[in-house]
Design a protein around this motif. Structure first.
Motif, PDB file in Angstrom:
ATOM      1  N   ALA B  43      13.057  13.249   2.892  1.00 37.94           N
ATOM      2  CA  ALA B  43      12.558  12.439   1.778  1.00 37.94           C
ATOM      3  C   ALA B  43      11.632  13.218   0.843  1.00 37.94           C
ATOM      4  O   ALA B  43      11.461  12.837  -0.309  1.00 37.94           O
ATOM      5  CB  ALA B  43      11.825  11.222   2.341  1.00 37.94           C
ATOM      6  N   TYR B  44      11.021  14.287   1.324  1.00 38.10           N
ATOM      7  CA  TYR B  44      10.043  15.007   0.499  1.00 38.10           C
ATOM      8  C   TYR B  44      10.613  16.313  -0.061  1.00 38.10           C
ATOM      9  O   TYR B  44       9.888  17.093  -0.677  1.00 38.10           O
ATOM     10  CB  TYR B  44       8.764  15.251   1.314  1.00 38.10           C
ATOM     11  N   ALA B  45      11.901  16.532   0.182  1.00 35.71           N
ATOM     12  CA  ALA B  45      12.531  17.787  -0.240  1.00 35.71           C
ATOM     13  C   ALA B  45      12.465  18.046  -1.748  1.00 35.71           C
ATOM     14  O   ALA B  45      12.253  19.193  -2.152  1.00 35.71           O
ATOM     15  CB  ALA B  45      13.975  17.826   0.238  1.00 35.71           C
ATOM     16  N   PRO B  46      12.622  17.017  -2.613  1.00 38.64           N
ATOM     17  CA  PRO B  46      12.578  17.325  -4.050  1.00 38.64           C
ATOM     18  C   PRO B  46      11.292  18.051  -4.450  1.00 38.64           C
ATOM     19  O   PRO B  46      11.291  18.839  -5.387  1.00 38.64           O
ATOM     20  CB  PRO B  46      12.660  15.935  -4.714  1.00 38.64           C
ATOM     21  N   ASN B  47      10.193  17.781  -3.740  1.00 39.77           N
ATOM     22  CA  ASN B  47       8.941  18.465  -4.039  1.00 39.77           C
ATOM     23  C   ASN B  47       8.754  19.705  -3.173  1.00 39.77           C
ATOM     24  O   ASN B  47       8.113  20.675  -3.590  1.00 39.77           O
ATOM     25  CB  ASN B  47       7.755  17.515  -3.816  1.00 39.77           C
ATOM     26  N   ILE B 180     -10.544  -0.237 -10.760  1.00 37.29           N
ATOM     27  CA  ILE B 180      -9.702   0.956 -10.610  1.00 37.29           C
ATOM     28  C   ILE B 180      -8.870   0.770  -9.333  1.00 37.29           C
ATOM     29  O   ILE B 180      -9.435   0.503  -8.260  1.00 37.29           O
ATOM     30  CB  ILE B 180     -10.551   2.247 -10.458  1.00 37.29           C
ATOM     31  N   ALA B 181      -7.566   0.879  -9.457  1.00 36.22           N
ATOM     32  CA  ALA B 181      -6.704   0.735  -8.266  1.00 36.22           C
ATOM     33  C   ALA B 181      -6.310   2.117  -7.757  1.00 36.22           C
ATOM     34  O   ALA B 181      -6.178   3.060  -8.538  1.00 36.22           O
ATOM     35  CB  ALA B 181      -5.458  -0.058  -8.630  1.00 36.22           C
ATOM     36  N   LEU B 182      -6.161   2.206  -6.452  1.00 37.56           N
ATOM     37  CA  LEU B 182      -5.642   3.442  -5.846  1.00 37.56           C
ATOM     38  C   LEU B 182      -4.365   3.085  -5.097  1.00 37.56           C
ATOM     39  O   LEU B 182      -4.402   2.358  -4.096  1.00 37.56           O
ATOM     40  CB  LEU B 182      -6.668   4.052  -4.879  1.00 37.56           C
ATOM     41  N   VAL B 183      -3.232   3.551  -5.599  1.00 34.50           N
ATOM     42  CA  VAL B 183      -1.953   3.373  -4.890  1.00 34.50           C
ATOM     43  C   VAL B 183      -1.749   4.652  -4.089  1.00 34.50           C
ATOM     44  O   VAL B 183      -1.613   5.734  -4.661  1.00 34.50           O
ATOM     45  CB  VAL B 183      -0.795   3.164  -5.892  1.00 34.50           C
ATOM     46  N   PHE B 184      -1.785   4.533  -2.765  1.00 32.31           N
ATOM     47  CA  PHE B 184      -1.795   5.762  -1.961  1.00 32.31           C
ATOM     48  C   PHE B 184      -0.784   5.743  -0.823  1.00 32.31           C
ATOM     49  O   PHE B 184      -0.464   4.700  -0.280  1.00 32.31           O
ATOM     50  CB  PHE B 184      -3.200   6.047  -1.418  1.00 32.31           C
ATOM     51  N   HIS B 185      -0.299   6.929  -0.507  1.00 32.92           N
ATOM     52  CA  HIS B 185       0.599   7.139   0.634  1.00 32.92           C
ATOM     53  C   HIS B 185      -0.206   6.818   1.893  1.00 32.92           C
ATOM     54  O   HIS B 185      -1.289   7.377   2.102  1.00 32.92           O
ATOM     55  CB  HIS B 185       1.014   8.616   0.624  1.00 32.92           C
ATOM     56  N   ASP B 186       0.298   5.897   2.702  1.00 34.37           N
ATOM     57  CA  ASP B 186      -0.465   5.429   3.855  1.00 34.37           C
ATOM     58  C   ASP B 186      -0.413   6.468   4.978  1.00 34.37           C
ATOM     59  O   ASP B 186       0.290   6.309   5.972  1.00 34.37           O
ATOM     60  CB  ASP B 186       0.104   4.081   4.326  1.00 34.37           C
ATOM     61  N   SER B 187      -1.151   7.545   4.789  1.00 38.37           N
ATOM     62  CA  SER B 187      -1.147   8.672   5.728  1.00 38.37           C
ATOM     63  C   SER B 187      -2.492   9.380   5.578  1.00 38.37           C
ATOM     64  O   SER B 187      -3.259   9.050   4.674  1.00 38.37           O
ATOM     65  CB  SER B 187      -0.010   9.632   5.358  1.00 38.37           C
ATOM     66  N   PRO B 188      -2.797  10.361   6.445  1.00 37.70           N
ATOM     67  CA  PRO B 188      -4.072  11.078   6.276  1.00 37.70           C
ATOM     68  C   PRO B 188      -4.230  11.614   4.856  1.00 37.70           C
ATOM     69  O   PRO B 188      -5.325  11.611   4.302  1.00 37.70           O
ATOM     70  CB  PRO B 188      -3.953  12.225   7.280  1.00 37.70           C
ATOM     71  N   TYR B 189      -3.131  12.066   4.253  1.00 41.15           N
ATOM     72  CA  TYR B 189      -3.178  12.589   2.886  1.00 41.15           C
ATOM     73  C   TYR B 189      -3.667  11.531   1.905  1.00 41.15           C
ATOM     74  O   TYR B 189      -4.627  11.739   1.146  1.00 41.15           O
ATOM     75  CB  TYR B 189      -1.783  13.103   2.486  1.00 41.15           C
ATOM     76  N   LEU B 211      -4.416   0.055  -2.402  1.00 41.75           N
ATOM     77  CA  LEU B 211      -3.049  -0.429  -2.181  1.00 41.75           C
ATOM     78  C   LEU B 211      -2.217   0.630  -1.450  1.00 41.75           C
ATOM     79  O   LEU B 211      -1.664   1.551  -2.069  1.00 41.75           O
ATOM     80  CB  LEU B 211      -2.393  -0.765  -3.532  1.00 41.75           C
ATOM     81  N   PRO B 212      -2.145   0.532  -0.108  1.00 41.49           N
ATOM     82  CA  PRO B 212      -1.370   1.525   0.636  1.00 41.49           C
ATOM     83  C   PRO B 212       0.130   1.320   0.496  1.00 41.49           C
ATOM     84  O   PRO B 212       0.604   0.186   0.362  1.00 41.49           O
ATOM     85  CB  PRO B 212      -1.810   1.280   2.088  1.00 41.49           C
ATOM     86  N   VAL B 213       0.863   2.419   0.522  1.00 46.63           N
ATOM     87  CA  VAL B 213       2.329   2.375   0.470  1.00 46.63           C
ATOM     88  C   VAL B 213       2.850   3.095   1.711  1.00 46.63           C
ATOM     89  O   VAL B 213       2.452   4.222   1.979  1.00 46.63           O
ATOM     90  CB  VAL B 213       2.852   3.089  -0.800  1.00 46.63           C
ATOM     91  N   THR B 214       3.740   2.425   2.446  1.00 48.32           N
ATOM     92  CA  THR B 214       4.213   3.055   3.683  1.00 48.32           C
ATOM     93  C   THR B 214       5.289   4.105   3.389  1.00 48.32           C
ATOM     94  O   THR B 214       6.023   3.995   2.406  1.00 48.32           O
ATOM     95  CB  THR B 214       4.784   1.997   4.658  1.00 48.32           C
ATOM     96  N   HIS B 215       5.343   5.103   4.279  1.00 47.84           N
ATOM     97  CA  HIS B 215       6.324   6.176   4.194  1.00 47.84           C
ATOM     98  C   HIS B 215       7.749   5.613   4.113  1.00 47.84           C
ATOM     99  O   HIS B 215       8.024   4.646   4.802  1.00 47.84           O
ATOM    100  CB  HIS B 215       6.157   7.048   5.437  1.00 47.84           C
ATOM    101  N   PRO B 216       8.676   6.161   3.350  1.00 48.71           N
ATOM    102  CA  PRO B 216       8.484   7.271   2.418  1.00 48.71           C
ATOM    103  C   PRO B 216       8.039   6.817   1.029  1.00 48.71           C
ATOM    104  O   PRO B 216       7.873   7.659   0.155  1.00 48.71           O
ATOM    105  CB  PRO B 216       9.880   7.893   2.361  1.00 48.71           C
ATOM    106  N   GLY B 217       7.880   5.504   0.857  1.00 47.21           N
ATOM    107  CA  GLY B 217       7.357   5.016  -0.414  1.00 47.21           C
ATOM    108  C   GLY B 217       8.406   4.528  -1.391  1.00 47.21           C
ATOM    109  O   GLY B 217       8.147   4.456  -2.594  1.00 47.21           O
ATOM    110  N   GLY B 241       6.416  13.222  -2.928  1.00 47.19           N
ATOM    111  CA  GLY B 241       7.861  13.053  -2.795  1.00 47.19           C
ATOM    112  C   GLY B 241       8.359  11.881  -3.625  1.00 47.19           C
ATOM    113  O   GLY B 241       7.841  11.605  -4.720  1.00 47.19           O
ATOM    114  N   VAL B 242       9.337  11.168  -3.077  1.00 47.05           N
ATOM    115  CA  VAL B 242       9.975  10.096  -3.857  1.00 47.05           C
ATOM    116  C   VAL B 242       9.035   8.938  -4.147  1.00 47.05           C
ATOM    117  O   VAL B 242       9.306   8.129  -5.033  1.00 47.05           O
ATOM    118  CB  VAL B 242      11.229   9.545  -3.138  1.00 47.05           C
ATOM    119  N   MET B 243       7.919   8.877  -3.420  1.00 49.59           N
ATOM    120  CA  MET B 243       6.957   7.797  -3.700  1.00 49.59           C
ATOM    121  C   MET B 243       6.484   7.853  -5.154  1.00 49.59           C
ATOM    122  O   MET B 243       6.297   6.824  -5.795  1.00 49.59           O
ATOM    123  CB  MET B 243       5.761   7.900  -2.765  1.00 49.59           C
ATOM    124  N   ASN B 244       6.291   9.065  -5.678  1.00 51.93           N
ATOM    125  CA  ASN B 244       5.732   9.201  -7.023  1.00 51.93           C
ATOM    126  C   ASN B 244       6.648   8.613  -8.092  1.00 51.93           C
ATOM    127  O   ASN B 244       6.224   7.799  -8.908  1.00 51.93           O
ATOM    128  CB  ASN B 244       5.478  10.680  -7.341  1.00 51.93           C
TER     129      ASN B 244
END
Lengths: 372, 443
Positions: B43-47, B180-189, B211-217, B241-244
């Motif tokens: 899922a993260y290969a494009p990046n 201010i909203a934070l849409v974030f990958h729900d991971s340590p990152y 606002l957490p987003v679960t993998h892969p987003g 990755g594709v979440m963005n």
């Protein structure tokens, strides 16, 4: 209230899209008793095949030519089989025994040349979609011939494990062949937002046109499948096989052919799912994760019911979206601290498990009664 | 059938033996081994792909143009992690002892893998370079001896992003009462910026919506419906990755203005905007100093690396943001080895020796120009107490066709950063029973 409705409607429409993937699982399970874990990978494969043919500028010309040749060869073989009365068989020594090879190579060459002539422009959608279907038929043939047939009469779990293997093969092989980028698929479905009941609620209720299109496409597909299963000769044969393999075989229904058909139909369903999801997200590896979204839908709706897949999808879609949005509100009410969401992935399974407690066969699944 | 099966099995076995032979190249004694943890699938290969291409091409350039680092050739090998922590650790274990002196350092390219390797690095004595990611408190080299979050941490990034938002709004005082909203990958990152943003929300009186987003987003409908309901003044995006690209599409689907979105520097590359087409126009993101486009070193890359020794890059892609980042990352590692060679000699060095090189890395503007990175990087100086080296960033905006730099340089605010790094790293040292080094005694 408007916000709740917005979340609910958004969830229901997403649920319809989950149903699209779940339908592929149901079809194969009904007809062969095989839980096909590879359905998500088939969605990816179908999407990649379509995007190759429709917008080949993303990938190399030779990939396009290869896919064109493959789809033409499949169409050639299917036509040949139909012309010869549903068989490729010929007596030993008869030249016609070589006919399938000749047709496959000839049609393949023709398809390759056509693709080459199309060049970097790609094919129009009316040609690209049938060609992508042909690719999925080829996948069905490979799976039936090289995976299912050697494993006939094995336990269901063995066949399930085999489909796991197929999943990883398709996932990896498609990426090796086509790359891992996100390929936008734009077949003309509108992605604009629209607002309902603007007179009733301030700002209206937002619905995405693409989700509506997805819902309509799913509806047409289900109607088509219903007609196929209920009204056609092959459909009746499929239902017979689903009821009892041995009995169906004893009245002359060819099991291998039926399996090939049902995997092909599942391939078509995968292509439809790929078109809708691909228009939304682009054709990309993450489409395989849709298989994981379809699992709770199946648990809830039952593994053998087409209406179950639809209703299951709606319940899971709406349930997970409502849970995601209201989880912080509920946790704040219960504990005094709002916990952030990120719950929708596992909540779908909780919902499915809750249903399982009351109806182990799923909402619409067949109740198995075994007499000792 | 049995015969065929046996033949196939024999073929497979022969193939496997053959592949093993290929996969285990003999290392020359005068080679420095550098592992590359990459993800070219999943899922993260494009990046992951452009980053890995930039990195490996830079090593090719050093080998082909210069004959290695002061005559020491670089032997590099990729290991596919798929952005998964377990696979990353597996790659680390497999590659850490390769080459005549073991792995020079690791670039995990994943905060999850970084968290896992932070525990292992001190035991194996191999530095972990986390350029623009990883644990933010690892800036404190006195506690995190082996971690090097070069160029910027997520706390620095969050601070810079808020500085930019404040500037657009007319000053920090205008943030009071804003959302201010934070849409974030729900991971340590994705969770890394939260402490900094929480501190800043208290200091400047804005409301932070998480606002957490679960993998892969790929499923973000509920998060963006909440944004539509809550109408934040700005939305920060901490995806990968594709979440963005999905976030950008969902923002368009709820009519949220793209120019009110600011992504972190891992959410500001071509694969994050191109899949969303026109919907991406106006979207902004931080720059980890460099952006897209070519700088002088690209001419050498084209001449000495492209199309050579298994390079997978396409000529049209070598000016992409993430390709450039891979190159910058590789260059900093190479310069650290060069620094270490000045002390330990021009020979393959151990991880421990290269750690010294990293800690004493000092890239002046003149040296950056000499290396062909002029305009992409500001001078940086690493020290025992500062493993980040510099805290500068800019903002660029997607015009629909290209990234355009729209801001001046921002500097991370040390008044906020220093106490946070000090307190959090002290807590970590206490938990892990680490005695902090006395940096005044380090040379």
């Amino acid at each position: 209230m408007a916000f709740f409705l917005e979340v609910l409607i958004g969830g229901l429409l997403t649920g319809v899209l989950y149903s699209l993937v779940a339908l592929g699982f149901v079809l194969i399970f009904k007809a062969s008793g095989v839980f096909n874990f590879a359905q998500g990978a088939m969605v990816l494969m179908a999407g990649l095949a379509l995007v190759q043919l429709f917008e080949p500028t993303y990938i190399g010309l030779w990939h396009f030519v290869g896919v064109g040749a493959l789809s033409a060869a499949v169409v050639g073989l299917l036509v040949l089989r139909t012309v010869r009365g549903g068989t490729f068989a010929a007596a030993k020594g008869d030249w016609r025994i070589h006919l399938p090879k000749i047709v496959a190579v000839g049609a393949g060459l023709l398809g390759g040349v056509l693709a080459l002539a199309g060049g970097a422009k790609g094919w129009p959608l009316w040609l690209a979609i049938p060609a992508a279907i042909a690719v999925m038929v080829a996948v069905a043939w490979v799976v039936e011939r090289w995976v299912l047939r050697p494993l006939v009469n094995q336990e269901g779990i063995i066949l399930f494990m085999a489909t796991l293997g197929v999943t990883f093969f398709i996932d990896g092989f498609s990426q090796t062949l086509f790359g891992s980028n996100v390929y936008p698929l734009n077949i003309g479905l509108s992605k604009d937002p629209m607002f309902l009941l603007e007179g009733v609620f301030e700002g209206g209720i937002l619905v995405n046109k693409l989700d509506i299109s997805g819902g309509v496409i799913a509806g047409v597909l289900v109607a088509g499948l219903a007609v196929f299963f209920q009204k056609t000769r092959i459909g009746r044969a499929l239902r017979a096989v689903a009821d009892d393999h041995a009995a169906a075989q004893s009245v002359g229904i060819p099991l291998n052919w039926i399996w090939f058909i049902v995997w092909s139909v599942a391939g078509v369903v995968a292509l439809v799912a790929a078109i809708v999801w691909g228009s939304k997200l682009g054709i990309q590896f993450s489409l395989t994760f849709l298989a994981l979204k379809a699992l709770p839908v199946l648990i809830l709706g039952g593994f053998t019911s087409v209406p179950g897949a639809i209703v299951g999808g709606l319940l899971i879609g709406a349930g997970e979206k409502v849970a995601e949005v209201y989880f912080p509100v509920v946790t704040k009410f219960l504990t005094g601290t709002a916990m952030p969401g990120g719950v929708e992935y596992w909540f779908a399974y909780v919902l499915a498990l809750l249903f399982l407690l009351f109806r182990p066969q799923g909402l619409f699944g067949e109740r198995i009664i075994e007499r000792v | 059938m049995d015969k065929i099966t046996n033949r196939l099995a024999a073929l497979a076995l022969a193939g496997a033996i053959g592949l093993t032979g290929v996969a285990a190249p003999a290392f020359a004694q005068n080679e420095q081994f550098i592992p590359i943890l990459s993800y070219r699938t999943g899922a993260y290969a494009p990046n992951g792909i452009p980053f890995a291409n930039g990195m490996s091409d830079y090593y090719r350039l050093i080998n082909n143009r210069d004959g290695g680092i002061n005559g020491v050739k670089i032997a590099f090998e990729e290991c596919e992690t798929g952005y998964a922590t377990d696979k990353g650790v597996e790659c680390y274990e497999r590659l850490k002892a390769k080459g005549p002196t073991g792995a020079a350092f690791f670039n995990p390219l994943s905060t999850g893998i970084t968290f896992a390797l932070t525990e292992k690095a001190p035991i194996d004595k191999i530095p972990i370079i986390t350029m623009g990611y990883g644990r933010s408190e690892s800036r404190n080299g006195a506690v995190f001896t082996w971690n090097f979050p070069l160029l910027g941490t997520y706390w620095t990034a969050a601070n810079i992003a808020m500085q930019h938002i404040a500037k657009e709004m007319g000053g920090f005082d205008k943030l009071k009462g804003k959302k201010i909203a934070l849409v974030f990958h729900d991971s340590p990152y994705g969770k890394e910026p939260i402490p900094m943003l929480t501190e800043m929300s208290k200091a400047h009186g804005f409301e932070l919506v998480l606002l957490p987003v679960t993998h892969p987003g790929v499923e973000q409908k509920s998060q963006w419906l909440q944004i539509r309901q809550q109408r934040p003044d700005y939305t920060l995006l901490w995806g990968w990755g594709v979440m963005n690209s999905t976030s950008v599409k969902e923002a368009a689907a709820v009519n949220y203005p793209r120019d009110k979105m600011v992504g972190v520097w891992w959410s500001g590359a071509e694969p994050d905007v191109l899949p969303a087409g026109d919907q991406s126009t106006g979207y902004k993101a931080l720059m980890l100093q460099h952006g897209s486009g070519k700088f002088p070193v690209h001419a050498d890359i084209t001449k000495h690396a492209l199309g050579k020794d298994g390079s997978q890059s396409k000529p049209d892609d070598i000016d992409d943001v993430l390709y450039n980042r891979g190159m910058v990352n590789a260059m900093l590692g190479v310069e650290a080895i060069r620094t270490a060679q000045k002390r330990f000699g021009n020979k393959p060095l151990t991880g421990e020796q290269i750690r010294w090189g990293l800690e004493n890395l000092d890239l002046s503007a003149a040296r950056i120009k000499e290396l062909g990175f002029e305009g992409a990087l500001k001078p940086l100086k690493i020290s025992c107490g500062d493993h980040e080296g510099t805290r500068s960033g800019r903002v660029h905006q997607w015009t629909g066709k290209e990234w355009k730099v729209i801001s001046d340089w921002y500097e991370g605010d040390d008044k906020l950063l220093v106490p946070m790094v000090r307190d959090t790293s002290a807590k970590y040292a206490e938990e892990k029973k680490i005695t902090a080094r006395d940096c005044s005694k380090e040379s």
